[in-house]
Structure formats: structure tokens, C-alpha cells
Design an enzyme around this catalytic site. Structure first.
Site: not given
Ligand code: NAG
Ligand code: NAG
Ligand code: NAG
Ligand code: NAG
Ligand code: NAG
Ligand code: NAG
Ligand code: NAG
Ligand code: NAG
Ligand code: NAG
Ligand code: NAG
Ligand code: NAG
Ligand code: NAG
Length: 836
Positions: A295, A374, A402
Site C-alpha cells: 500500500e 483484508d 475495522e
């Protein structure tokens, strides 16, 4: 009134949650008389975990039993609670010491409770402290049975990863500011950091990375090495070791070198120097965590070096000190293109790491997220676990929710974790459970274990949510023993956190065990990923953000079909990354389990599942079921009034009420989205039918104007209303035609960051209620806020038991504030039992 007071005298009026599961609340009922009359902690050094154990025992006896017991560092074993290491027992008691060393491995302990004589023997000091916490956990749950047993960890690595930034913010933090950092430096007041270490040691976590994986190079400058040294000092009495995340480019940024090439001599010397500086200050430093080439972060691939060369760079200077490197497998630096049917981000980890098996140094551990993408609501176990037999590996979990409701939705995670831990990879056609791979058992690796991302903050509740703390507790318990039952662990946590009242235990247990299935039902089904907005907050629904991006979390949904074709025969080839038997299972639609169908296959909405339903009807049914379950949590929790202290009762009720409302938003958004995409009607006629709902835009508006919401599916009828300017007041009114009766009146509105609009609701001039949309600005709800009118800011307030007369004029007056133009979506006037 007096009766009520007497009945609940044992309940403190307010508990903040700061003591979590270590409240040591007073037990009521029969307490046996045979209890230790002294405490002997066989090390008096204040930084020693054995000393800490003595202090905890004293505190526990006082709190749980109301018994004041003195602590000393010498004394007899009979009628005492004695705690120490094998060696300390040997030294103090010679041949009368328990001979248990052969039963213990590193961090293990032996506990013997025989009436008033209690012996707690650790293999090391940390193990002795774990044993003291175990004994206290028994007492706090009213368990006075005699026991004698040894217990050892499943694996040596039982870590926490914090995502705290040096400026004091926390990446995916939903519970306030960092307890470690502010303004680029380590906090001077580390009281909360020490309290956190106490919680961690009680669940047998032995190390914590304190800074974010997207690391700031300043973390290892000389000021901050001294600073994190102070964190290590407050961790040490709890046996928690400190670890740090590193920024790969630090040699350039901090060291002034012209390169960070891992094979460059200057770079090697630089990291040697940093490592020595750290060990000078922190002799028990645990090691490094590295996120590289991921990322946008720098890494070895920039210099055409391998990931193994990158990892070994850090590993080598750690060797003389016994430190380790946790190297994250979450590497994908080539952004895929959706127009390529074969492209797949899920393939990256195996493609990059498998060829390097055997090239990582012995003190490197590759840290692998549970699934290949993820932290989604459901993913298959990462195939990388099957592809590194000659490499140490660890599992990465998230306690931080998350993509799973950000601690404003109750989602008890161990049942999700178990789908991965208990998965049999069939390496060489032999039983190969993921949990046996990570402990090192399956491939005979010395090092292994797990890390969990934990986002505790300075909020008194730690995570912002009382109920979310069960995930942290369970993580520690499972990291010690992956075979434990998720519900049994939850019940231990509940008794310790809320008391032993059976209704409390059974209610929280029922709610929590139903929570992940409910969340999956009202978010993404059949392995389609969670369907959060992946381009913004990762909180609310926004399925279209998954496609047409370079992030590779595609659903490939069109008008007829949906899902990622990850087959070898016609798709991305991902299924072929598993060993033969598993690969064969996932290759075919017929043998792929329904709950992962869309992960592995691209099928028509009309595809029949094993359950007999079509894909699209499953979406509809699951979403209605999930929202219904979330609504039921509210009533279940309300049943605990008076059985849980008022403060925590109210705070949990607030969150469950929010979740129930947001689950309806999720339900409607997802079913509308796929109804719109497929054009296929809901067999049960629910989608798009809202007989008790009044759209705000259909009301008579004065000072309010319609506003078309994007994405369309997060507003009922795709339209909300906003005040004409963001400094004015608007009125929306309508005459109700419902039969006279008692209803719950719910108002869906949007609570944006940057404004606290106020509202009032009345019926023919009778005030029903007033409220302010301030939950995100005040931090009452800690999820990542949104500055837009969207699926993240969408929220609901419900007024219960409102008497409504046919012909009543319902009127809402909204006053804008800041950037928030008092946005309203709809009003529901709901008869008992209707969820809409
Ligand atoms: C007591 O604890 C201190 C600090 O942890 C440690 O250095 C010392 O070795 C311990 N003493 C014994 C006898 O284990
Ligand atoms: C301790 O137990 C082991 C067996 O576990 C035995 O071999 C040893 O002799 C015992 N030592 C003493 C001092 O009793
Ligand atoms: C008491 O604790 C011990 C040790 O953890 C456990 O084996 C036993 O099942 C517990 N008993 C009860 C009644 O919970
Ligand atoms: C280290 O970095 C912090 C910012 O994170 C800064 O405040 C401090 O002055 C730096 N120390 C040195 C010696 O450069
Ligand atoms: C340090 O922080 C704790 C916990 O927030 C607080 O109770 C205490 O007063 C603080 N101490 C100082 C000296 O500010
Ligand atoms: C690290 O490098 C600095 C600057 O070159 C030097 O002063 C210091 O002694 C070195 N520290 C260690 C522990 O090697
Ligand atoms: C790495 O390799 C690529 C192609 O193989 C080349 O274009 C690039 O210049 C190389 N980079 C470095 C830093 O050597
Ligand atoms: C095979 O892949 C193509 C894209 O290359 C796709 O259009 C087609 O639907 C796939 N066929 C099957 C049977 O899944
Ligand atoms: C493992 O099973 C697969 C599929 O059943 C088979 O093709 C393969 O020959 C087996 N491999 C071994 C090493 O037994
Ligand atoms: C999927 O739907 C398309 C378009 O309606 C149709 O052409 C195709 O045959 C269907 N595929 C299957 C496997 O049913
Ligand atoms: C802390 O959490 C509680 C409970 O969720 C909430 O009411 C409060 O506003 C939060 N406070 C801060 C400062 O985050
Ligand atoms: C009104 O909203 C705009 C942006 O939406 C913002 O720039 C402006 O500052 C807001 N007005 C007030 C009074 O906050």
C-alpha cells in the site's frame, strides 16, 4: 423502592469499564472459610512479575472476598498463597517445593489449590504471574474447587499490534486517543499504558508492538527510543515485552543515507546501530514488525531485492539479543486491473512468498492475515499457511473491528476466527489445521503464534464499547489454547466483567454468539466480502466501491451475475494455491460451500445454492433475518436492567439501539442495490415495500429541500431532505393516516462530522421528543465519522410507545449546525414487532 435498593445492593451504580475483566468485584453468597491467610511472592523487586503477582493476589482477595491479606517475600507454604518460579520455589523450599519443572515450557505455570494452601509455580516469572491471574479468575467466578494442573502456551508468540501513530491518533481507533503517544513523542503519563499491560498479562499476551505498521521513522530517533524505553519500563512488571514497527526507508529519512537497499553496507550498519541503541535502553526488547512494499510503503522490492533479504536485514542484529522480526505477508504493490479476468490481489501473498520458503532467517516470522484479502466478514483461510513449510509463520487477527462495525456493532469474533483456525489445508493430503501450522506443530517450527491488531484508546471503556472487550479477552485465551470453545471463553469473560448472575451470562452469551452471523447476514453474504465503503471509512455499506478500482476487492457484479471467478480452469487461478484436495473442492461450484461461493465463483443471481435458495433470494432473506436479529438484541439487553450497573447498562443499550437502526440501513442498502442490479423481485415481497414508512421528501416542506443521496441505496427512495442553507431551520410535516394506537416512532437522519443539528418531533403539537445529531462529533460513537450524507452518517432515533391518533399531524423541525443541514431520510410509525 426500598426492596429494589436491597435487592441490588451488590451493584455499583456506575462502572466505567476501565477495570474490564479485572474488577475483582465482591462475591456474594457462600464463601468457603479455608482460604490462604498470607501471600508469599518469592521476588520483592518491584519490576518483577512475581512481585506484581503478589500485589494482584492481595488486591483480588480484598476485592473479591473482602479479605485483607499481607504480602511478604518469605514464608511457609502451608495456608499461604505462594507464587514464584520453579527456581525460586526450589531456593525457598528445597525438597518440599513442588517438583514440576518437567511439566512446564516457557511461560507455562502449575497451579495447585488445596483448601487454604495455594501454590503458583511459573516456568519463568511471567508464567508465575499468569498463574496468579488464573487463580484470581477462578475466585472472581466463585470457583473454589481444589485443582492441580500445569498449563503451557500453544505457541511462544502471543502478540498485540497497536496501530497508534506518534501524533496520538490511532489508525482504525474507535476508543479515543493513544495511551502511548501524543505530538510526536511518548506521553509523560503512562498510567493507562501500565493498566493496559495489566490487562494483557492477565490474558497471557507476552509482547506488544506499540506503533502503527505504517511506521513513522521518528519512532527510532534518540528521543523516542528513550520514550518507548519508558513504555517498556511500565510493561516489564507485567511480563509484557515491547516491540516496534519500522519504516523501511528510515536509513534515508533519519540516517541521511542515499539508499535503504537492504544489501547496502551503510544500511546494514545503520540498522545495527539503531538495534544496539534500542537494546541499550530496553534489554528485553522483543523485536520488530515490518510492513514493507505494501500500500505504498517502501521495501526491498524497490531495489529488486527479495522480501527475505528485506526481513533478514532486521533479523541479523536482533540475534545476539534474542529478538525476532515479524514480517507481514500483506504485500501487494502491483495494483490489478479489473478488466483482466485473471487478475487477483488474493494471489499476491503466495506468489511473492512461496518461492522464498527456506530463505528467511530462523528469527524471522512471516505474519499472515487470516484471509487473503483484508479482515472481511468471511474469507477462506489464507493459502499461504500451506505454502511455507520451511518458514516460521504467525496468524494475524483483528480485535479492532475495522470492517465489522467498528465497535458500534456487537460482533463477537472468535466464531469467525475459528472458521480459519480449524480449517484443514490438507498439505500432502494430511490433516493440516491452520492452528497447528501457526503453533509450529504441523511443520516442526520452533517459532510461531499470532498477533492481533488491537485499537484500545484512552476512553475509559478502552475500545469505546463494553461488549467489544470480549474480543480482546478471547484473543488472549485462544492464543494460549486454540482448542478452547468460543462460548465457554465468552462466559468466563462475562462473569468477570458483569458478574455471575445466570441471566446476565446467558443473555450476553446468546447475543454475542448470534452477533457475527447476524452481521454477515446484513452485510456481505456467500463470501462476497463485507461490502463496506472501501474508499472511505470502511464502516457503512457501499458495494459499488469494491468494483472499478485498483484495490482488487472486486465483486464483478453486473445485471445477471456476481462473484470472483478464482478457479484454475477459467478464472484467476487462486483456488490452485491450496493443496490438491482443497484446491479440488474450491475449483467446482458443486463442492464449494455456499458461504464461500462468491469468493471462488462467478455465477448468475439465479444460481441455486445447496440450501435450495437462489443467490439473490438468499441475499434478501439473510438481510431481513440479520436486521431482525440485531433488533432483538435491544430487547434482550433491556431485560438486564437492574442486573448490570446503570452506567454500563445505559452505554451498551445506546450502542445496541444504534446497531439495530444501522442494521436496517445495511439491510435496505444491500437489498436495494442488488434488486436494482438484477431486476429480480423478492419472492416474499419485502424489498421496496414499506407500509409504515413516510419518506421525508414526500412530506410538506418549509425551509427543507430534497437532496439526492449518493450512493442511491443508502437513503430510502434515494432521497433525503436538507435545510435550504446550513444556518437555517426547516420543517417537514405530514398528516398520519394510520389507525389510532400505540406505535414506536423512528426517525432516520444523518449524523455528519462537523455539525450538531438539532431536531424536534411532535404530533399535532404534542412534543414526542427532541434530539441533537452529535454522536460522532462528541465521540459518543467512535466509528470513523463521515462528512457526507451517506451510509456511514445514516442513523436512527426511536421513540417507544408513542400514542398516535389517526389524522395527527407529524411535524419535524430541524435546525442546521456547522456543515450539517439537519438531514432527514424518513419516519417509520411501527406497530409492535415490525422492524422497518
Ligand atoms: C527478581 O526480579 C528481578 C527483576 O525482574 C530480576 O532481575 C531478578 O533476577 C529476580 N530474582 C530472582 C531471584 O529471580
Ligand atoms: C522430579 O521429578 C522427576 C520426574 O518428573 C524425577 O525424575 C526427579 O527425580 C524429581 N526430583 C526430585 C528432587 O524429586
Ligand atoms: C474451576 O476452575 C478449574 C480450573 O480452571 C476448572 O477446571 C473447573 O472446571 C472450574 N469449575 C467450575 C465449576 O467452573
Ligand atoms: C524525534 O522525533 C520527534 C517527533 O516525533 C521530535 O519531536 C524529536 O525532537 C526528535 N528527536 C530528535 C533527537 O531529533
Ligand atoms: C495520569 O493519568 C491517570 C489516568 O488517566 C490520571 O488518573 C492521573 O491523574 C494522571 N497523572 C498525572 C500526574 O497527571
Ligand atoms: C550509533 O551511531 C552514532 C553516530 O554515528 C554513534 O554516536 C553511536 O555511538 C552509535 N551507537 C551504537 C550503539 O552503536
Ligand atoms: C529493477 O528491475 C527492473 C526490471 O527488471 C528495472 O527496470 C529497474 O531499473 C531495477 N531497479 C533497480 C533499482 O535496480
Ligand atoms: C470464463 O471466463 C470468462 C472471461 O474470460 C467469462 O466471461 C465467463 O463467464 C467464464 N465462464 C464461466 C463458465 O464461468
Ligand atoms: C493427494 O490427493 C489428490 C487428490 O485427491 C491426489 O490427486 C494426489 O495424488 C494425492 N497426493 C498424494 C501425495 O498422496
Ligand atoms: C446466466 O444468465 C445468462 C443471461 O441470462 C444466461 O445466458 C446463462 O446461460 C446463465 N448461466 C447459467 C449457468 O445459468
Ligand atoms: C468514551 O466511550 C463512551 C462509551 O462509548 C462514550 O459515551 C464517551 O463519549 C467516550 N468518550 C470519549 C472522550 O471518547
Ligand atoms: C456550511 O457548509 C459548508 C460546506 O458544506 C461550509 O463550508 C460552511 O462553513 C458551513 N457553514 C457553517 C456556518 O458552518
Amino acid at each position: 423502592m426500598i426492596l429494589k435498593l436491597l435487592l441490588f445492593a451488590g451493584l455499583a451504580a456506575a462502572e466505567t469499564g476501565r477495570d474490564a475483566w479485572l474488577r475483582y468485584a465482591r462475591l456474594t453468597g457462600h464463601i468457603p472459610s479455608a482460604l490462604p491467610s498470607s501471600i508469599v511472592a518469592l521476588n520483592s523487586s518491584t519490576s518483577s512479575p512475581v512481585h506484581t503477582a503478589g500485589q494482584e493476589l492481595q488486591k483480588g482477595f480484598s476485592g473479591i472476598l473482602g479479605k485483607q491479606v499481607a504480602v511478604s517475600s518469605t514464608g511457609k507454604q502451608a495456608s499461604s498463597a505462594v507464587v514464584g518460579t520453579v527456581a525460586q520455589f526450589q531456593k525457598a523450599f528445597g525438597s518440599s517445593a513442588p517438583n514440576v519443572s518437567a511439566e512446564l515450557i516457557e511461560d507455562g505455570f502449575w497451579l495447585s489449590v488445596k483448601g487454604s494452601t495455594v501454590q503458583i509455580v511459573g516456568q519463568n516469572e511471567r508464567g508465575a504471574l499468569y498463574g496468579a491471574f488464573e487463580y484470581l479468575s477462578m475466585l472472581a467466578q466463585g470457583n473454589f474447587t481444589n485443582v492441580e494442573f500445569a498449563t503451557n502456551p500453544a505457541a511462544p508468540i502471543r502478540w498485540i499490534n497497536s496501530w497508534d501513530n506518534m501524533d496520538g491518533s490511532i489508525t482504525r481507533g474507535f476508543g479515543g486517543a493513544s495511551v502511548f503517544f501524543a505530538d510526536g513523542l511518548v506521553l509523560s503519563n503512562l498510567t493507562r499504558a501500565a493498566e493496559y499491560a495489566r490487562l494483557l498479562s492477565s490474558i497471557r499476551i507476552n509482547a506488544a508492538v506499540v506503533n502503527d505498521v505504517n511506521a513513522d521513522f521518528h519512532t527510532v530517533n534518540s528521543t523516542n527510543i528513550q520514550g518507548v524505553g519508558r513504555i517498556a519500563d511500565v510493561f516489564r512488571p507485567y511480563g509484557v515485552q515491547l516491540a516496534l514497527s519500522l519504516d523501511f526507508a528510515t536509513p534515508m529519512e533519519l540516517g541521511g543515507l542515499s539508499t535503504y537497499d537492504p544489501l547496502d553496507d551503510g544500511v546494514i550498519a545503520f540498522w545495527g546501530n539503531i538495534t544496539e541503541q534500542i537494546y541499550d535502553r530496553i534489554p528485553d526488547f522483543a523485536g520488530y514488525l515490518v510492513k514493507a512494499d505494501s500500500e505504498g510503503t517502501p521495501g526491498p522490492l524497490v531495489y529488486n531485492r527479495t522480501l527475505a533479504q528485506g526481513a533478514n536485514l532486521f533479523a541479523r542484529p536482533l540475534v545476539p539479543h534474542g529478538g525476532i522480526v515479524m514480517y507481514r505477508a500483506f504485500v501487494y504493490n502491483q495494483l490489478p486491473n479489473e478488466s483482466d479476468w485473471q487478475a487477483d490481489r488474493a494471489n499476491a501473498a503466495v506468489n511473492l512468498f512461496a518461492p522464498l520458503d527456506g530463505q528467511f532467517d530462523d528469527n524471522v516470522v512471516v505474519q499472515i492475515k487470516y484471509g487473503p484479502i483484508d479482515f472481511q466478514v468471511r474469507e477462506p483461510a489464507s493459502p499461504l499457511f500451506a505454502n511455507l513449510p520451511q518458514t516460521n509463520v504467525a496468524l494475524e487477527l483483528q480485535v479492532c473491528q475495522e470492517y465489522l462495525g467498528q465497535q458500534t456493532h456487537l460482533v463477537y469474533l472468535p466464531p469467525l476466527w475459528r472458521t480459519v483456525l480449524d480449517f484443514d489445508l490438507r498439505v500432502q493430503n494430511e490433516t493440516s489445521l491452520v492452528r497447528d501450522v501457526i503453533t509450529g506443530e504441523r511443520f516442526n517450527r520452533r517459532l510461531g503464534g499470532s498477533a492481533a491488531v488491537v485499537n484500545v484508546g484512552a476512553n475509559e471503556t478502552w475500545l469505546g464499547s463494553h461488549l467489544a472487550m470480549s474480543n480482546l479477552y478471547a484473543y488472549g485465551r485462544l492464543a494460549w489454547d486454540w482448542s478452547l470453545d468460543s462460548e465457554a471463553v465468552l462466559q468466563d469473560w462475562t462473569r468477570l466483567t458483569f458478574g455471575t448472575e445466570p441471566t446476565v451470562v446467558s443473555t450476553i452469551s446468546t447475543m454475542s454468539m448470534a452477533s457475527w452471523p447476524a452481521y454477515e447476514n446484513y452485510s456481505g453474504n456467500l463470501g462476497e466480502q463485507t461490502l463496506n465503503d472501501i474508499l472511505y471509512t470502511h464502516f457503512g455499506p457501499n458495494p459499488q466501491t469494491l468494483d472499478n478500482t485498483v484495490w482488487g476487492q472486486w465483486t464483478r457484479a453486473d445485471h445477471t451475475s456476481i462473484g470472483m471467478d478464482r478457479t484454475v480452469s477459467n478464472g484467476t487461478g487462486f483456488s490452485g494455491q491450496y493443496p490438491a484436495e482443497v484446491a479440488a473442492m474450491f475449483e467446482s461450484v458443486e463442492t464449494t460451500p455456499d458461504n464461500l461461493l462468491l469468493w471462488f465463483h462467478h455465477v448468475n443471481y439465479t444460481q441455486k445454492l445447496k440450501s435450495g435458495d437462489t443467490v439473490i433470494q438468499h441475499f434478501y432473506d439473510a438481510h431481513y433475518e440479520g436486521a431482525q436479529t440485531a433488533a432483538e438484541f435491544v430487547g434482550m439487553w433491556e431485560g438486564l436492567e437492574g442486573k448490570v450497573d446503570e452506567q454500563r447498562f445505559d452505554e451498551v443499550l445506546y450502542r445496541q439501539t444504534f446497531q439495530a437502526g444501522h442494521a436496517i440501513l445495511w439491510r435496505d442498502a444491500i437489498v436495494n442495490f442488488y434488486h436494482n442490479a438484477s431486476g429480480i423481485a423478492d419472492e416474499k415481497g419485502r424489498v421496496g415495500t414499506h407500509p409504515w414508512r413516510i419518506e421525508a421528501e414526500s412530506m410538506e416542506l418549509d425551509g427543507y429541500v430534497p437532496y439526492v443521496v449518493s450512493p442511491f441505496e443508502v437513503a430510502s427512495g434515494a432521497t433525503a431532505i436538507v435545510t435550504a442553507t446550513n444556518t437555517t431551520t426547516g420543517t417537514a410535516s405530514t398528516t398520519l393516516g394510520f389507525p389510532s394506537g400505540t406505535y414506536d416512532v423512528a426517525v432516520n437522519y444523518f449524523d455528519m462530522f462537523g455539525g450538531n443539528s438539532s431536531y424536534s418531533l411532535s404530533l399535532s403539537g404534542r412534543t414526542v421528543g427532541t434530539w441533537v445529531g452529535n454522536a460522532v462529533d462528541t465521540g459518543k460513537l467512535g466509528h470513523t465519522p463521515s462528512i457526507y450524507i451517506d451510509g456511514h452518517s445514516a442513523t436512527r432515533i426511536t421513540f417507544k410507545g408513542v400514542s398516535v391518533r389517526k389524522g395527527d399531524v407529524l411535524k419535524i423541525v430541524g435546525r442546521a449546525d456547522g456543515v450539517e443541514p439537519a438531514p432527514l431520510d424518513y419516519v417509520s410509525v411501527l406497530p409492535a414487532g415490525v422492524v422497518d
